[in-house]
Design a protein around this motif. Structure first.
Motif, PDB file in Angstrom:
ATOM      1  N   ARG A   3       0.832  -1.198   0.000  1.00  0.00           N
ATOM      2  CA  ARG A   3       0.000   0.000   0.000  1.00  0.00           C
ATOM      3  C   ARG A   3       0.868   1.250   0.000  1.00  0.00           C
ATOM      4  O   ARG A   3       1.882   1.310   0.717  1.00  0.00           O
ATOM      5  CB  ARG A   3      -0.909   0.029   1.235  1.00  0.00           C
ATOM      6  CG  ARG A   3      -2.039  -0.975   1.183  1.00  0.00           C
ATOM      7  CD  ARG A   3      -2.865  -0.922   2.450  1.00  0.00           C
ATOM      8  NE  ARG A   3      -2.042  -1.154   3.621  1.00  0.00           N
ATOM      9  CZ  ARG A   3      -1.594  -2.368   3.972  1.00  0.00           C
ATOM     10  NH1 ARG A   3      -1.890  -3.425   3.235  1.00  0.00           N
ATOM     11  NH2 ARG A   3      -0.850  -2.522   5.045  1.00  0.00           N
ATOM     12  N   LEU A   5       0.608   5.530   0.331  1.00  0.00           N
ATOM     13  CA  LEU A   5      -0.180   6.720   0.651  1.00  0.00           C
ATOM     14  C   LEU A   5       0.416   7.903  -0.103  1.00  0.00           C
ATOM     15  O   LEU A   5       1.603   8.216   0.049  1.00  0.00           O
ATOM     16  CB  LEU A   5      -0.146   6.989   2.160  1.00  0.00           C
ATOM     17  CG  LEU A   5      -0.869   8.257   2.627  1.00  0.00           C
ATOM     18  CD1 LEU A   5      -2.356   8.197   2.283  1.00  0.00           C
ATOM     19  CD2 LEU A   5      -0.661   8.482   4.124  1.00  0.00           C
ATOM     20  N   LYS A  18      -1.518   7.750  -8.841  1.00  0.00           N
ATOM     21  CA  LYS A  18      -2.427   6.675  -8.417  1.00  0.00           C
ATOM     22  C   LYS A  18      -2.733   5.719  -9.569  1.00  0.00           C
ATOM     23  O   LYS A  18      -2.653   4.488  -9.425  1.00  0.00           O
ATOM     24  CB  LYS A  18      -3.727   7.271  -7.877  1.00  0.00           C
ATOM     25  CG  LYS A  18      -4.690   6.263  -7.246  1.00  0.00           C
ATOM     26  CD  LYS A  18      -5.858   7.005  -6.602  1.00  0.00           C
ATOM     27  CE  LYS A  18      -6.749   6.040  -5.835  1.00  0.00           C
ATOM     28  NZ  LYS A  18      -7.471   5.098  -6.724  1.00  0.00           N
ATOM     29  N   HIS A  29      -3.691   5.036  -1.666  1.00  0.00           N
ATOM     30  CA  HIS A  29      -4.623   5.846  -0.883  1.00  0.00           C
ATOM     31  C   HIS A  29      -4.205   7.306  -1.015  1.00  0.00           C
ATOM     32  O   HIS A  29      -3.019   7.615  -1.131  1.00  0.00           O
ATOM     33  CB  HIS A  29      -4.602   5.418   0.590  1.00  0.00           C
ATOM     34  CG  HIS A  29      -5.022   4.000   0.797  1.00  0.00           C
ATOM     35  ND1 HIS A  29      -6.326   3.638   1.033  1.00  0.00           N
ATOM     36  CD2 HIS A  29      -4.303   2.851   0.791  1.00  0.00           C
ATOM     37  CE1 HIS A  29      -6.396   2.326   1.175  1.00  0.00           C
ATOM     38  NE2 HIS A  29      -5.187   1.826   1.020  1.00  0.00           N
ATOM     39  N   THR A  44      -4.757   3.601   7.166  1.00  0.00           N
ATOM     40  CA  THR A  44      -4.399   2.787   5.987  1.00  0.00           C
ATOM     41  C   THR A  44      -3.142   1.957   6.188  1.00  0.00           C
ATOM     42  O   THR A  44      -2.927   0.976   5.488  1.00  0.00           O
ATOM     43  CB  THR A  44      -4.205   3.689   4.758  1.00  0.00           C
ATOM     44  OG1 THR A  44      -3.178   4.658   5.030  1.00  0.00           O
ATOM     45  CG2 THR A  44      -5.498   4.426   4.413  1.00  0.00           C
TER      46      THR A  44
END
Length: 230
Positions: A3, A5, A18, A29, A44
Motif C-alpha cells: 500500500r 499513501l 495513483k 490511498h 491505511t
C-alpha cells in the motif's frame, strides 16, 4: 499487495501517480482532508508514503516528522524545490528518498520498487534475520511477512506488532488491555473496536496462508495463539 499513501494536493499529480501505481499492482490511498494526514496514515497503514512539501495547513516536513514518530516505513519527498539544503532538511525530518517535479514516471516507479525491495523484499537486511516459527508458520520480522510453505502475506505495522506479541507469548493468553497499552502507546484514546478489527485482519491472513495456527478469543480476557488439532 503493498500500500502507498500519496500526500499531494495537486489533483492532476495525485491522479497520475495513483493510476500508474495501481496499474503496477500497488494499492494507493490519497488525502482528502489535509488536516488528517496522520489519521489517514494510521487508518491505511501504508508500506510507503509519497509526501509533497507544499501542502495546506502543514508542510510535508511536519507530517514526515509525525509519521517518523510512529513508523519506519519509507517516505519519499515529492517537491519542485530540491536543493542540497532541501535534501538535508528532508533527511533530517525522516525522508528516505526524493522525487523532483516535474518527474519521469518510470524513475518514480524504479525508486518506489527499490525502496519496497530494500525494506520488505529480497534486498532487506539478511544478517541476523529475525525469524520466528510456530507450527507450519513463519513470522519474518525483517521482511514483515507471515508465511507457510504454501503461501505468504505481507503484514501491516499493527498486524506485525500483534503477531509478534502472540508468537513471543505462545501459548499464553495475551490480554486486550496489554495489547492496547503496548501497541497503541499514545496519549489519545483508542477504541477497543480498533483492536478487534486488526485481530480480524490477522486471522484472515493466517487463513490465507493456510496456517496451522489459530487465534482464539478468550472471552472477557483477550486472545490466545494455538496450534490447531490435526
Amino acid at each position: 499487495m503493498y500500500r502507498i499513501l500519496i500526500v499531494e494536493d495537486e489533483r492532476s499529480i495525485t491522479h497520475t501517480l495513483k493510476k500508474r501505481l495501481e496499474k503496477y499492482g500497488y494499492e494507493c490511498h490519497t488525502i482528502e482532508d489535509f488536516k488528517r494526514v496522520l489519521d489517514v496514515f494510521q487508518e491505511t497503514e501504508p508500506h510507503l508514503v509519497i509526501m509533497d512539501i507544499n501542502l495546506p495547513y502543514f508542510d510535508g516536513y511536519y507530517w514526515s516528522r509525525k509519521i517518523r514518530q510512529i513508523s519506519t516505513c519509507p517516505i519519499m519527498i515529492l517537491s519542485a524545490r530540491m536543493s542540497e539544503l532541501d535534501q538535508v532538511y528532508g533527511i533530517e525530518n525522516g525522508a528516505d528518498d526524493f522525487i523532483t517535479k516535474p518527474f519521469v514516471m518510470d524513475v518514480v516507479l524504479a525508486k518506489i520498487n527499490g525502496q519496497i525491495r530494500r525494506t520488505y523484499g529480497e534486498y532487506a537486511k539478511n544478517t541476523e534475520r529475525r525469524i520466528v516459527q510456530l507450527g507450519n508458520t513463519t513470522l519474518n520480522l525483517d521482511t514483515v511477512r507471515l508465511s507457510t510453505p504454501k503461501q505468504e502475506e505481507v503484514l501491516t505495522v499493527k498486524e506485525l506488532q500483534l503477531c509478534t506479541m502472540f508468537f513471543e507469548d505462545f501459548p499464553n493468553v495475551v490480554t486486550r488491555q496489554r495489547l492496547l497499552s503496548v501497541i497503541w502507546d499514545e496519549e489519545g484514546f483508542v477504541e477497543e473496536n480498533t483492536l478487534t478489527v486488526n485481530i480480524k485482519r490477522l486471522r484472515k491472513k493466517l487463513e490465507n496462508v493456510q496456517s496451522s495456527l489459530e487465534l482464539k478469543t478468550i472471552r472477557g480476557i483477550g486472545y490466545q495463539l494455538t496450534v490447531k488439532d490435526e
